[in-house]
Scaffold this motif. Structure first.
Motif, PDB file in Angstrom:
ATOM      1  N   THR A  55     -20.461 -16.126  -8.826  1.00  0.00           N
ATOM      2  CA  THR A  55     -19.734 -14.791  -8.210  1.00  0.00           C
ATOM      3  C   THR A  55     -20.678 -14.238  -7.060  1.00  0.00           C
ATOM      4  O   THR A  55     -22.028 -14.168  -7.543  1.00  0.00           O
ATOM      5  CB  THR A  55     -19.742 -13.688  -9.300  1.00  0.00           C
ATOM      6  OG1 THR A  55     -18.998 -14.169 -10.349  1.00  0.00           O
ATOM      7  CG2 THR A  55     -19.119 -12.276  -8.657  1.00  0.00           C
ATOM      8  N   ARG A  71     -27.198  -2.311 -11.753  1.00  0.00           N
ATOM      9  CA  ARG A  71     -26.081  -2.379 -12.299  1.00  0.00           C
ATOM     10  C   ARG A  71     -26.199  -3.501 -13.588  1.00  0.00           C
ATOM     11  O   ARG A  71     -26.359  -4.626 -13.617  1.00  0.00           O
ATOM     12  CB  ARG A  71     -24.924  -2.835 -11.291  1.00  0.00           C
ATOM     13  CG  ARG A  71     -23.487  -3.272 -12.208  1.00  0.00           C
ATOM     14  CD  ARG A  71     -22.574  -3.626 -11.179  1.00  0.00           C
ATOM     15  NE  ARG A  71     -21.215  -3.690 -11.610  1.00  0.00           N
ATOM     16  CZ  ARG A  71     -20.485  -4.498 -12.218  1.00  0.00           C
ATOM     17  NH1 ARG A  71     -21.085  -5.666 -12.432  1.00  0.00           N
ATOM     18  NH2 ARG A  71     -19.320  -4.533 -12.634  1.00  0.00           N
ATOM     19  N   GLY A  83     -21.520  -3.450 -16.466  1.00  0.00           N
ATOM     20  CA  GLY A  83     -20.985  -2.406 -15.536  1.00  0.00           C
ATOM     21  C   GLY A  83     -21.594  -1.161 -15.082  1.00  0.00           C
ATOM     22  O   GLY A  83     -21.260  -0.487 -14.412  1.00  0.00           O
ATOM     23  N   TYR A 114     -21.703 -10.971  -4.852  1.00  0.00           N
ATOM     24  CA  TYR A 114     -21.687  -9.757  -4.586  1.00  0.00           C
ATOM     25  C   TYR A 114     -21.857  -9.142  -3.354  1.00  0.00           C
ATOM     26  O   TYR A 114     -22.951  -9.811  -2.592  1.00  0.00           O
ATOM     27  CB  TYR A 114     -22.636  -8.760  -5.453  1.00  0.00           C
ATOM     28  CG  TYR A 114     -22.364  -9.177  -7.156  1.00  0.00           C
ATOM     29  CD1 TYR A 114     -21.489  -8.553  -7.760  1.00  0.00           C
ATOM     30  CD2 TYR A 114     -22.821 -10.121  -7.745  1.00  0.00           C
ATOM     31  CE1 TYR A 114     -21.170  -8.733  -9.221  1.00  0.00           C
ATOM     32  CE2 TYR A 114     -22.734 -10.585  -8.950  1.00  0.00           C
ATOM     33  CZ  TYR A 114     -21.776  -9.792  -9.643  1.00  0.00           C
ATOM     34  OH  TYR A 114     -21.469 -10.013 -11.121  1.00  0.00           O
ATOM     35  N   TYR A 120     -18.565  -4.965  -3.941  1.00  0.00           N
ATOM     36  CA  TYR A 120     -17.315  -5.858  -4.403  1.00  0.00           C
ATOM     37  C   TYR A 120     -18.051  -7.166  -4.592  1.00  0.00           C
ATOM     38  O   TYR A 120     -19.266  -7.340  -4.827  1.00  0.00           O
ATOM     39  CB  TYR A 120     -16.626  -5.861  -2.716  1.00  0.00           C
ATOM     40  CG  TYR A 120     -16.038  -4.796  -2.365  1.00  0.00           C
ATOM     41  CD1 TYR A 120     -14.623  -4.374  -2.561  1.00  0.00           C
ATOM     42  CD2 TYR A 120     -16.776  -4.110  -1.438  1.00  0.00           C
ATOM     43  CE1 TYR A 120     -14.209  -3.237  -2.096  1.00  0.00           C
ATOM     44  CE2 TYR A 120     -16.079  -2.928  -0.666  1.00  0.00           C
ATOM     45  CZ  TYR A 120     -15.074  -2.650  -1.070  1.00  0.00           C
ATOM     46  OH  TYR A 120     -14.302  -1.417  -0.315  1.00  0.00           O
ATOM     47  N   SER A 121     -16.855  -7.991  -5.360  1.00  0.00           N
ATOM     48  CA  SER A 121     -17.363  -9.234  -5.691  1.00  0.00           C
ATOM     49  C   SER A 121     -16.181 -10.233  -5.555  1.00  0.00           C
ATOM     50  O   SER A 121     -15.216  -9.633  -5.209  1.00  0.00           O
ATOM     51  CB  SER A 121     -17.757  -9.192  -7.310  1.00  0.00           C
ATOM     52  OG  SER A 121     -16.526  -9.134  -8.047  1.00  0.00           O
ATOM     53  N   LYS A 181     -12.812  -8.060  -5.976  1.00  0.00           N
ATOM     54  CA  LYS A 181     -12.849  -7.111  -6.899  1.00  0.00           C
ATOM     55  C   LYS A 181     -13.460  -5.957  -6.306  1.00  0.00           C
ATOM     56  O   LYS A 181     -14.820  -5.910  -5.827  1.00  0.00           O
ATOM     57  CB  LYS A 181     -13.312  -7.418  -8.311  1.00  0.00           C
ATOM     58  CG  LYS A 181     -12.410  -8.430  -9.117  1.00  0.00           C
ATOM     59  CD  LYS A 181     -13.264  -8.660 -10.473  1.00  0.00           C
ATOM     60  CE  LYS A 181     -12.527  -9.418 -11.377  1.00  0.00           C
ATOM     61  NZ  LYS A 181     -13.034 -10.190 -12.724  1.00  0.00           N
ATOM     62  N   ASP A 182     -13.000  -4.640  -6.429  1.00  0.00           N
ATOM     63  CA  ASP A 182     -13.923  -3.375  -6.086  1.00  0.00           C
ATOM     64  C   ASP A 182     -14.490  -2.659  -7.187  1.00  0.00           C
ATOM     65  O   ASP A 182     -13.764  -2.455  -8.365  1.00  0.00           O
ATOM     66  CB  ASP A 182     -13.134  -2.411  -5.589  1.00  0.00           C
ATOM     67  CG  ASP A 182     -13.717  -1.120  -5.031  1.00  0.00           C
ATOM     68  OD1 ASP A 182     -14.769  -0.886  -5.503  1.00  0.00           O
ATOM     69  OD2 ASP A 182     -12.928  -0.283  -4.230  1.00  0.00           O
ATOM     70  N   LEU A 183     -15.840  -3.085  -7.288  1.00  0.00           N
ATOM     71  CA  LEU A 183     -16.377  -2.643  -8.578  1.00  0.00           C
ATOM     72  C   LEU A 183     -16.931  -1.271  -8.675  1.00  0.00           C
ATOM     73  O   LEU A 183     -17.670  -0.724  -9.579  1.00  0.00           O
ATOM     74  CB  LEU A 183     -17.632  -3.642  -8.855  1.00  0.00           C
ATOM     75  CG  LEU A 183     -17.371  -5.133  -8.800  1.00  0.00           C
ATOM     76  CD1 LEU A 183     -18.575  -5.952  -8.900  1.00  0.00           C
ATOM     77  CD2 LEU A 183     -16.511  -5.411 -10.088  1.00  0.00           C
ATOM     78  N   LYS A 203     -21.503   2.623  -5.934  1.00  0.00           N
ATOM     79  CA  LYS A 203     -22.879   2.197  -6.367  1.00  0.00           C
ATOM     80  C   LYS A 203     -23.763   3.276  -5.594  1.00  0.00           C
ATOM     81  O   LYS A 203     -25.217   3.113  -5.796  1.00  0.00           O
ATOM     82  CB  LYS A 203     -23.300   0.968  -6.179  1.00  0.00           C
ATOM     83  CG  LYS A 203     -22.966   0.519  -4.679  1.00  0.00           C
ATOM     84  CD  LYS A 203     -23.698  -0.716  -4.391  1.00  0.00           C
ATOM     85  CE  LYS A 203     -23.164  -1.190  -3.014  1.00  0.00           C
ATOM     86  NZ  LYS A 203     -23.038  -0.271  -2.134  1.00  0.00           N
ATOM     87  N   HIS A 251     -19.203   1.085  -1.909  1.00  0.00           N
ATOM     88  CA  HIS A 251     -18.541   0.584  -2.763  1.00  0.00           C
ATOM     89  C   HIS A 251     -19.266  -0.969  -2.926  1.00  0.00           C
ATOM     90  O   HIS A 251     -19.767  -1.577  -2.059  1.00  0.00           O
ATOM     91  CB  HIS A 251     -17.115   0.425  -2.427  1.00  0.00           C
ATOM     92  CG  HIS A 251     -16.334   1.399  -2.907  1.00  0.00           C
ATOM     93  ND1 HIS A 251     -15.335   1.521  -3.885  1.00  0.00           N
ATOM     94  CD2 HIS A 251     -16.309   2.679  -2.573  1.00  0.00           C
ATOM     95  CE1 HIS A 251     -14.850   2.620  -4.038  1.00  0.00           C
ATOM     96  NE2 HIS A 251     -15.261   3.334  -3.054  1.00  0.00           N
TER      97      HIS A 251
END
Length: 372
Positions: free
Chosen positions: A238, A304, A308, A240, A250-251, A272-274, A277, A248
Motif C-alpha cells: 500500500t 494513524r 485507522g 499512502y 489517500y492510499s 481510497k480516501d482515508l 488527518k 486528506h
C-alpha cells in the motif's frame, strides 16, 4: 474628595498589578519533542536517518545561500555529503532518503526556485554509505516529467525494484511516478486525479493567518501544491500519499500502480480516501503498520494506528512547519521544522523566518518500515 480619588486610583492600580501577576493559562504542549540540532544557515527540508544512525539533511535552491544541497550532521555541524565536489552535480535537492540497504538516495528536482525542470535533469542518485561514493544514477525519462513537474519525495521497495515519487506541482497536475530502478523505465500514474491534486476548497490557517501567495505588488494567489508526502506500508502493498494543499490521506495498492495494463480508470477506482488527518508536508510508515503525518497548521506530529484511529504525538509552538519525517534505528521519529510558511513569497516580499531552524525527534518505539 481629592484624597478619596487618589485612594481609589491606588486601589485600582494595585488591583491591576495583582491581576497582571496572576498566571495566564496557555496552550499545553503535547508529547516531548526534543530538539537535536539547529541550522543557522540555509533552510532545510528533508532529513533521513540511516540504519546505522547517520543523519542526512538537504537544502533546496529556493533563494537562500545554499553552499551544498546534501549534508551529513557530524560532530555538531553539517558537512557536504558525499563531498563538496559531488554536490556540484546536484541542481536543487528536495529530499534525501536512506533506503535501509546501505544507500542514501538523493532526489534532484533540477528545478531551482520551482522553475521548469531542466531537460534530462530530474534524477535519483544513490550514494553507497560504506564508501561514501556515488553508486547509481537514475534519470527520470521524459515521458513522466512535464514542464510543471516538481519531484518531491520518494519511497523504495526493493522487493519489486521500484521507487515511488510524488510530483508536487504548483501549477500543473500532480501524480505518482513509478520508477523501475534497474531499467529506468517509468509510469506517470493518477496524473491530475483528485487524490494527487490540491483541494480547491483548501484554505490553510497557519499561525493565525490564511496562508496564500502574497506578492510584493499586493496581488495574491491561492496556495496550491499537489501530491507531496508519501509513505509505503511495511509489506510494500500500500502506498499512502497526500497533496500538500489538502487535509486528506489517500492510499492505493502498489501492484496496480506498477502494472501498465491497469488503466487509469481502474486505478482511480482503487484509490481510497482515508479521511482527514490535518494538513501535512511529510508522511512516514513504521514496521508495525502505523502511518505518521506532520500537521503544519497545528505545529504537530500525528499518528494513524493500524485500526485507522488518529492521535497526536507532539504539539509544540517550536514546531513551526514540521516538514519531512524519518524513523531512525533508535525508535525515534525525526523531522525538520523550517518555518516554510514565513518565507517572503507568502508575506509580500518580506522574509519573516527567524533562525535557527530545528531538527527534532519524538520517541515512537517503532522501527522503520522495511524496504526488502
Amino acid at each position: 474628595m481629592k484624597t478619596l480619588r487618589i485612594a481609589a486610583a491606588l486601589a485600582l492600580a494595585f488591583s491591576l498589578h495583582v491581576q497582571a501577576a496572576e498566571p495566564v493559562p496557555q496552550e499545553r504542549p503535547v508529547g516531548q519533542a526534543e530538539r537535536v540540532f539547529v541550522f543557522t544557515g540555509a533552510m532545510p527540508t528533508g532529513v533521513s536517518v540511516s540504519e546505522t544512525g547517520r543523519i542526512f539533511v538537504n537544502f533546496p535552491q529556493w533563494g537562500d545561500d545554499v553552499p551544498f544541497g546534501v549534508g551529513e550532521i557530524r560532530d555538531g555541524r553539517v558537512v557536504a555529503y558525499p563531498s563538496a565536489a559531488a554536490n556540484r552535480d546536484f541542481s536543487s535537492v528536495q529530499s534525501v532518503v536512506a533506503d535501509g540497504q546501505g544507500k542514501l538516495w538523493v532526489l534532484d528536482t533540477a528545478a531551482p526556485g520551482f522553475a521548469a525542470p531542466k531537460a534530462g535533469g530530474p534524477k535519483l542518485v544513490a550514494v553507497d554509505l560504506k564508501t561514501d561514493k556515488v553508486a547509481q544514477t537514475v534519470v527520470f525519462p521524459s515521458n513522466v516529467i512535464l514542464p510543471t513537474t516538481y519531484v518531491n519525495d520518494v519511497r523504495f521497495d526493493f522487493r519489486t525494484g521500484t521507487a515511488y515519487v510524488t510530483d508536487s506541482s504548483l501549477s500543473g497536475p500532480g501524480a505518482i511516478i513509478v520508477l523501475d530502478l534497474a531499467s529506468g523505465a517509468a509510469l506517470r500514474r493518477l496524473s491530475g486525479h483528485a487524490s494527487t491534486s490540491a483541494d480547491p476548497a483548501f484554505a490553510p490557517i497557519v499561525e493565525g493567518e490564511n496562508m496564500k501567495v502574497r506578492n510584493a505588488d499586493g496581488s495574491t494567489q491561492a496556495f496550491t501544491v499537489a501530491s507531496d508526502g508519501i509513505a509505503l506500508s511495511a509489506d510494500g502493498a500500500t502506498l499512502y500519499y497526500s497533496p500538500l494543499s489538502s487535509r486528506h490521506l489517500y492510499s492505493v495498492p502498489t501492484r496496480l500502480l506498477r502494472d501498465p495494463a491497469v488503466s487509469e480508470q481502474q486505478l482511480a477506482a482503487a484509490v481510497k480516501d482515508l479521511g482527514e488527518k490535518g494538513a501535512s508536508d511529510g508522511l512516514e510508515a513504521d514496521a508495525d503498520g502505523a502511518v505518521y503525518a506532520s500537521d503544519y497548521e497545528h505545529n504537530s506530529i500525528r499518528k494513524r494506528a493500524p485500526d485507522g484511529s488518529w492521535s497526536t504525538l507532539a504539539s509544540d509552538g517550536r514546531l513551526l512547519w514540521p516538514d519531512t519525517l524519518s524513523i531512525g534505528p533508535d525508535g525515534y521519529l525525526y523531522f525538520t521544522a523550517n518555518q516554510l510558511h514565513r518565507q517572503a513569497g507568502f508575506h509580500g516580499g518580506k522574509d519573516l523566518r527567524e533562525k535557527a531552524y530545528g531538527l527534532f525527534r519524538v520517541k515512537i518505539n517503532a522501527k522503520p518500515a522495511p524496504t526488502r
